[in-house]
Write a protein that holds these residues in place. Structure first.
Motif, PDB file in Angstrom:
ATOM      1  N   ARG A   1      -0.242   8.143   0.598  1.00 49.55           N
ATOM      2  CA  ARG A   1      -0.745   6.781   0.354  1.00 49.55           C
ATOM      3  C   ARG A   1       0.379   5.948  -0.224  1.00 49.55           C
ATOM      4  O   ARG A   1       1.101   6.392  -1.114  1.00 49.55           O
ATOM      5  CB  ARG A   1      -1.934   6.793  -0.616  1.00 49.55           C
ATOM      6  N   GLY A   2       0.535   4.743   0.291  1.00 52.20           N
ATOM      7  CA  GLY A   2       1.574   3.854  -0.217  1.00 52.20           C
ATOM      8  C   GLY A   2       1.088   2.426  -0.254  1.00 52.20           C
ATOM      9  O   GLY A   2       0.017   2.095   0.258  1.00 52.20           O
ATOM     10  N   SER A   3       1.878   1.578  -0.864  1.00 53.75           N
ATOM     11  CA  SER A   3       1.584   0.142  -0.860  1.00 53.75           C
ATOM     12  C   SER A   3       2.889  -0.589  -0.579  1.00 53.75           C
ATOM     13  O   SER A   3       3.965   0.011  -0.557  1.00 53.75           O
ATOM     14  CB  SER A   3       0.977  -0.302  -2.196  1.00 53.75           C
ATOM     15  N   ASP A   4       2.790  -1.885  -0.357  1.00 54.17           N
ATOM     16  CA  ASP A   4       3.966  -2.642   0.054  1.00 54.17           C
ATOM     17  C   ASP A   4       3.824  -4.081  -0.419  1.00 54.17           C
ATOM     18  O   ASP A   4       2.889  -4.774  -0.024  1.00 54.17           O
ATOM     19  CB  ASP A   4       4.097  -2.571   1.583  1.00 54.17           C
ATOM     20  N   ASP A   5       4.757  -4.502  -1.254  1.00 58.27           N
ATOM     21  CA  ASP A   5       4.703  -5.877  -1.758  1.00 58.27           C
ATOM     22  C   ASP A   5       4.817  -6.900  -0.632  1.00 58.27           C
ATOM     23  O   ASP A   5       4.417  -8.052  -0.792  1.00 58.27           O
ATOM     24  CB  ASP A   5       5.816  -6.114  -2.773  1.00 58.27           C
ATOM     25  N   GLY A   6       5.369  -6.479   0.513  1.00 59.60           N
ATOM     26  CA  GLY A   6       5.500  -7.403   1.629  1.00 59.60           C
ATOM     27  C   GLY A   6       4.179  -7.776   2.270  1.00 59.60           C
ATOM     28  O   GLY A   6       4.118  -8.712   3.066  1.00 59.60           O
ATOM     29  N   SER A   7       3.116  -7.060   1.926  1.00 57.09           N
ATOM     30  CA  SER A   7       1.807  -7.341   2.518  1.00 57.09           C
ATOM     31  C   SER A   7       0.970  -8.287   1.655  1.00 57.09           C
ATOM     32  O   SER A   7      -0.156  -8.613   2.004  1.00 57.09           O
ATOM     33  CB  SER A   7       1.032  -6.033   2.700  1.00 57.09           C
TER      34      SER A   7
ATOM     35  N   ASP B   1      10.896   1.574  -5.133  1.00 53.83           N
ATOM     36  CA  ASP B   1      10.868   0.933  -3.823  1.00 53.83           C
ATOM     37  C   ASP B   1       9.487   0.357  -3.548  1.00 53.83           C
ATOM     38  O   ASP B   1       8.569   1.068  -3.154  1.00 53.83           O
ATOM     39  CB  ASP B   1      11.235   1.958  -2.751  1.00 53.83           C
ATOM     40  N   ARG B   2       9.356  -0.951  -3.714  1.00 52.04           N
ATOM     41  CA  ARG B   2       8.074  -1.596  -3.525  1.00 52.04           C
ATOM     42  C   ARG B   2       7.858  -2.051  -2.080  1.00 52.04           C
ATOM     43  O   ARG B   2       6.950  -2.810  -1.794  1.00 52.04           O
ATOM     44  CB  ARG B   2       7.944  -2.798  -4.475  1.00 52.04           C
TER      45      ARG B   2
ATOM     46  N   LYS C   1       4.533  15.929  13.234  1.00 55.15           N
ATOM     47  CA  LYS C   1       4.006  15.612  14.550  1.00 55.15           C
ATOM     48  C   LYS C   1       2.750  14.757  14.427  1.00 55.15           C
ATOM     49  O   LYS C   1       2.068  14.772  13.401  1.00 55.15           O
ATOM     50  CB  LYS C   1       3.666  16.904  15.310  1.00 55.15           C
ATOM     51  N   ASP C   2       2.436  14.053  15.519  1.00 49.98           N
ATOM     52  CA  ASP C   2       1.208  13.241  15.594  1.00 49.98           C
ATOM     53  C   ASP C   2       1.073  12.308  14.390  1.00 49.98           C
ATOM     54  O   ASP C   2      -0.020  12.168  13.807  1.00 49.98           O
ATOM     55  CB  ASP C   2      -0.031  14.150  15.680  1.00 49.98           C
ATOM     56  N   VAL C   3       2.149  11.669  14.015  1.00 50.83           N
ATOM     57  CA  VAL C   3       2.134  10.792  12.837  1.00 50.83           C
ATOM     58  C   VAL C   3       1.324   9.535  13.131  1.00 50.83           C
ATOM     59  O   VAL C   3       1.479   8.902  14.179  1.00 50.83           O
ATOM     60  CB  VAL C   3       3.572  10.406  12.426  1.00 50.83           C
ATOM     61  N   LYS C   4       0.460   9.189  12.194  1.00 54.49           N
ATOM     62  CA  LYS C   4      -0.354   7.981  12.327  1.00 54.49           C
ATOM     63  C   LYS C   4      -0.397   7.253  10.986  1.00 54.49           C
ATOM     64  O   LYS C   4      -0.241   7.868   9.933  1.00 54.49           O
ATOM     65  CB  LYS C   4      -1.774   8.318  12.780  1.00 54.49           C
ATOM     66  N   VAL C   5      -0.618   5.950  11.057  1.00 51.80           N
ATOM     67  CA  VAL C   5      -0.721   5.119   9.853  1.00 51.80           C
ATOM     68  C   VAL C   5      -1.975   4.258   9.956  1.00 51.80           C
ATOM     69  O   VAL C   5      -2.228   3.640  10.999  1.00 51.80           O
ATOM     70  CB  VAL C   5       0.511   4.208   9.673  1.00 51.80           C
ATOM     71  N   GLU C   6      -2.752   4.240   8.902  1.00 50.77           N
ATOM     72  CA  GLU C   6      -3.908   3.354   8.812  1.00 50.77           C
ATOM     73  C   GLU C   6      -3.693   2.411   7.633  1.00 50.77           C
ATOM     74  O   GLU C   6      -3.060   2.777   6.642  1.00 50.77           O
ATOM     75  CB  GLU C   6      -5.191   4.161   8.616  1.00 50.77           C
ATOM     76  N   THR C   7      -4.214   1.201   7.735  1.00 54.36           N
ATOM     77  CA  THR C   7      -4.076   0.223   6.660  1.00 54.36           C
ATOM     78  C   THR C   7      -5.452  -0.259   6.215  1.00 54.36           C
ATOM     79  O   THR C   7      -6.392  -0.329   7.010  1.00 54.36           O
ATOM     80  CB  THR C   7      -3.230  -0.989   7.104  1.00 54.36           C
TER      81      THR C   7
ATOM     82  N   CYS D   1      -4.710 -10.741  -1.936  1.00 54.51           N
ATOM     83  CA  CYS D   1      -4.989  -9.559  -1.135  1.00 54.51           C
ATOM     84  C   CYS D   1      -3.699  -8.778  -0.896  1.00 54.51           C
ATOM     85  O   CYS D   1      -2.590  -9.316  -0.993  1.00 54.51           O
ATOM     86  CB  CYS D   1      -5.662  -9.912   0.185  1.00 54.51           C
ATOM     87  N   GLU D   2      -3.865  -7.514  -0.603  1.00 49.86           N
ATOM     88  CA  GLU D   2      -2.732  -6.627  -0.351  1.00 49.86           C
ATOM     89  C   GLU D   2      -3.215  -5.469   0.523  1.00 49.86           C
ATOM     90  O   GLU D   2      -4.383  -5.089   0.479  1.00 49.86           O
ATOM     91  CB  GLU D   2      -2.181  -6.087  -1.677  1.00 49.86           C
ATOM     92  N   GLN D   3      -2.316  -4.908   1.315  1.00 47.91           N
ATOM     93  CA  GLN D   3      -2.658  -3.771   2.162  1.00 47.91           C
ATOM     94  C   GLN D   3      -2.296  -2.456   1.477  1.00 47.91           C
ATOM     95  O   GLN D   3      -1.247  -2.336   0.851  1.00 47.91           O
ATOM     96  CB  GLN D   3      -1.916  -3.838   3.496  1.00 47.91           C
ATOM     97  N   ASP D   4      -3.185  -1.489   1.615  1.00 47.97           N
ATOM     98  CA  ASP D   4      -2.879  -0.100   1.310  1.00 47.97           C
ATOM     99  C   ASP D   4      -2.503   0.594   2.614  1.00 47.97           C
ATOM    100  O   ASP D   4      -3.064   0.292   3.666  1.00 47.97           O
ATOM    101  CB  ASP D   4      -4.089   0.616   0.696  1.00 47.97           C
ATOM    102  N   PHE D   5      -1.570   1.538   2.531  1.00 49.06           N
ATOM    103  CA  PHE D   5      -1.130   2.273   3.705  1.00 49.06           C
ATOM    104  C   PHE D   5      -1.487   3.761   3.522  1.00 49.06           C
ATOM    105  O   PHE D   5      -1.218   4.339   2.471  1.00 49.06           O
ATOM    106  CB  PHE D   5       0.380   2.149   3.898  1.00 49.06           C
ATOM    107  N   LEU D   6      -2.073   4.352   4.552  1.00 51.15           N
ATOM    108  CA  LEU D   6      -2.343   5.778   4.561  1.00 51.15           C
ATOM    109  C   LEU D   6      -1.670   6.366   5.804  1.00 51.15           C
ATOM    110  O   LEU D   6      -2.030   6.034   6.928  1.00 51.15           O
ATOM    111  CB  LEU D   6      -3.841   6.060   4.596  1.00 51.15           C
ATOM    112  N   ALA D   7      -0.683   7.238   5.583  1.00 47.78           N
ATOM    113  CA  ALA D   7       0.057   7.844   6.683  1.00 47.78           C
ATOM    114  C   ALA D   7      -0.145   9.354   6.641  1.00 47.78           C
ATOM    115  O   ALA D   7      -0.218   9.952   5.575  1.00 47.78           O
ATOM    116  CB  ALA D   7       1.541   7.507   6.572  1.00 47.78           C
ATOM    117  N   TYR D   8      -0.226   9.963   7.829  1.00 54.03           N
ATOM    118  CA  TYR D   8      -0.403  11.404   7.860  1.00 54.03           C
ATOM    119  C   TYR D   8       0.255  11.982   9.111  1.00 54.03           C
ATOM    120  O   TYR D   8       0.378  11.321  10.145  1.00 54.03           O
ATOM    121  CB  TYR D   8      -1.880  11.787   7.803  1.00 54.03           C
ATOM    122  N   GLY D   9       0.721  13.226   8.975  1.00 55.10           N
ATOM    123  CA  GLY D   9       1.352  13.907  10.092  1.00 55.10           C
ATOM    124  C   GLY D   9       1.156  15.412   9.986  1.00 55.10           C
ATOM    125  O   GLY D   9       1.003  15.952   8.893  1.00 55.10           O
TER     126      GLY D   9
END
Length: 231
Positions: free
Chosen positions: A99-105, A130-131, A147-153, A220-228
């Motif tokens: 799980r990550g976040s990004d100030d750019g969002s 690293d924001r 493998k099979d890397v995906k990202v959901e926001t 508002c801001e996006q949360d990122f969920l990435a998995y592989g």
């Protein structure tokens, strides 16, 4: 974090690791000892792999089915290197979940540019985490061989939130930043620029906290969920 994500699951054993004694002590005191075990480990330490294997042998763990990290990679100097090493300890069909976040969002209205000033100061301050990590998670997992890397926001915003919920979002997204500037200042106490950066952040966050209580302010801001998958 562990209780929120794994506390309600049955037939699981969770190993939590952290480099902070304070965080580990809090986790031990707030978790079910039948389900959770905690150990200290520096993921970027020279002996990380050997130390992790010793912990796994002690607990009778051959491989992990899932590894989960919340806001982890943004604190690491070489996140891809760490991910490569950790992948070796996952079962072939095991998953790394991040799980990550990004100030750019971030988007904000009626803040007179205050949010942007705070974010810009974090990005230009040497020693701050690293924001902009959220946008990098996909490429980091790919580079580490997953493998099979995906990202959901997921959007987190102030729409329909009461005063307590607004406070929660402020403390989660912003209040911690003053601690970073405090550490940077204390590491070089005679540096006037670092002291001024700390004072700027202190007063800026105090003002922003007030903004979060006003219903003409929206954020508002996006949360990122990435998995592989390991293999």
């Amino acid at each position: 974090v562990g209780n929120l994500r794994f506390g309600k699951l049955d037939n699981v054993k969770v190993l939590g690791i952290d480099i902070s004694d304070k965080c580990l002590e809090y986790a031990k005191n707030t978790s079910d000892p039948e389900k959770f075990v905690f150990r200290k480990l520096d993921l970027e330490g020279m002996m990380m792999e050997e130390e992790l294997r010793e912990i796994m042998d002690e607990l009778g763990i051959e491989k992990f089915d899932i590894m989960f990290g919340a806001l982890l990679l943004l604190h690491l100097k070489k996140p891809v290197t760490v991910l490569k090493k950790l992948r070796r300890f996952l079962a072939n069909d095991g998953y790394m979940v991040l799980r990550g976040s990004d100030d750019g969002s971030v988007l904000a209205v009626n803040d007179d540019g205050l949010v942007k000033k705070i974010i810009d100061k974090c990005h230009t301050t040497v020693g701050f985490s690293d924001r902009q990590n959220g946008r990098k998670l996909y490429c980091q997992l790919e580079a580490a061989g997953f493998k099979d890397v995906k990202v959901e926001t997921f959007i987190k915003d102030l729409s329909g939130k009461d005063i307590d919920e607004r406070d929660e979002i402020f403390f989660e997204r912003f209040s911690y930043r003053i601690n970073n500037f405090n550490k940077i200042m204390k590491a070089d106490p005679t540096n006037e620029d670092k002291r001024n950066d700390y004072l700027f952040m202190k007063y800026a966050l105090e003002e922003l906290e007030e903004r979060f209580t006003n219903h003409d302010f929206w954020y508002c801001e996006q949360d990122f969920l990435a998995y592989g998958r390991a293999k």
